[in-house]
Enzyme design. Sequence first.
Site, short mmCIF file in Angstrom:
data_model
loop_
_atom_site.label_atom_id
_atom_site.label_comp_id
_atom_site.label_asym_id
_atom_site.label_seq_id
_atom_site.Cartn_x
_atom_site.Cartn_y
_atom_site.Cartn_z
N LYS A 1 0.88 -1.36 -0.04
CA LYS A 1 0.08 0.00 -0.01
C LYS A 1 0.90 1.12 0.08
O LYS A 1 1.93 1.33 0.77
CB LYS A 1 -0.94 -0.04 1.21
CG LYS A 1 -1.96 0.89 1.41
CD LYS A 1 -2.68 1.00 2.43
CE LYS A 1 -3.87 1.95 2.71
NZ LYS A 1 -4.76 1.88 3.67
N SER B 1 -9.70 2.26 2.88
CA SER B 1 -9.07 2.94 2.10
C SER B 1 -7.90 1.97 1.13
O SER B 1 -7.39 2.39 0.25
CB SER B 1 -8.19 3.81 2.77
OG SER B 1 -7.28 3.07 3.70
N SER C 1 -10.53 0.21 7.11
CA SER C 1 -9.97 0.37 5.78
C SER C 1 -9.26 -1.13 5.31
O SER C 1 -8.85 -0.98 4.12
CB SER C 1 -8.99 1.37 5.88
OG SER C 1 -9.44 2.52 5.60
#
Length: 493
Positions: free
Chosen positions: A79, A159, A183
């Site tokens: 990420k 997210s 998330s």
Amino acid sequence: MSELTSLTIAEAREKLRAREITATELTDAYLSAIEAANPAFNAYVSVTPEKARAMAKASDERLAAGKAGALEGIPLGIKDLFATEGDHTQACSHILDGFKPRYESTVSQNLWNDGAVQLGKLNMDEFAMGSSNETSYYGPVVNPWRATGSDEKLVPGGSSGGSAAAVAAHLCAGATATDTGGSIRQPAAFTGTVGIKPTYGRCSRWGIAAFASSLDQAGPIARDVRDCAIMLKSMASTDPKDTTSVDLPVPDYEASLGQSVKGMKIGIPKEYRVDGMPAEVETLWQQGIAWLKDAGAEIVDISLPHTKYALPAYYIVAPAEASSNLARYDGVRYGLRVDGRDIADMYEKTRAAGFGKEVKRRIMIGTYVLSAGYYDAYYIRAQKVRTLIKRDFEQAFHAGVDAILTPATPSSAFAIGDKELAADPVKMYLNDIFTVTVNMAGLPGLSVPAGLDSKGLPLGLQLIGKPFEEETLFNTAHVIEKAAGKLTAPRWW
């Protein structure tokens, strides 16, 4: 090549150690898959093929020498919130344009120490603020799942949308993610993957761009429960650079799979039956209860009375911490700089140009609730509510409950650009209704795929556990996974 990318981490590990495949072959298969499919998904914002091939070559040498690490030769996506030395690390924000750190986050370094291979950096909501991966400076991520008979593009959740979509589309074997209010778990539920938010302090936050420091926690998204357990074992550690990381031994999570759940008490909180929840979500929840009952678990009704205050309290605490954490992005030392008449003008112009709409909204909310006249009325009160939420869970666990079962999300994935959600940010925030309590209480929470809705889209169930008892969640989720079967997105790309 595609059969190599369909291997789980556990399967690839066996084949690599048996010398049936090489790390270089596996990495090349993933790099080819990314090249072919990433334009359809926008899951990667940066691909690092040279680094990946060099790491795979080193893995092959260690495998040949019998010195394989726990994740030797396994290609992973990272990420964009995690610092990776010399690579794109921008939290998918314009304000960090061109930033390439000279250091590595502790979590990613742990993975490389265990032999994993870096494929690239994954798309995400800007600074991890969002529930749909539509706030990224690099544009939205597309979910590999589509409703039956439709080619409408759906969100992968947020997210960590890039992480979840890349895992579901077989563009990496597993991915790092972070969870501040859901998330990891919400994108996992939307994409038919498995994701765990570990206990606060289980993984180091050092080298991860901060959103809300008392809520943020790193964790893995993978294709099944076993892969998630394998990844968390490598990601978790004590870290002197992060004083909130806990000095506890990291268990062998994989070893906990397959144990009996006979006699375990599973709590079902009545407060999670929210108004307007689709009947399909309730049906799936009942199915999950039945599976655990069949496996010998005892089902008990519990009450978590302060649940209804969790979302409003979360959206005071998280923006307050974000307002403080994001003050460092000012155009002075790194990232974007928009020149102005003087330094104050430069700050204003840089931050106005650099941050997206959702990040600006949360910074302003956070600054407001921390301001002199409102600090006691909002921030202090929200922290008191947080204490009560934590106490609700403690009382349930004290009464003998081993884990809590709830839905992971109030619905399946929705369309990119959904007008109703775009017009009303509060409706978007309601996507986190089942997940924020876990962050507020610092507990571990896991999302496991449990079935499809009437549109053919995945739905997940959430398991919530006692602090640092992730093994219980893995083992219980494994029972649900065996009953529900694994989900794979029908290929259209």
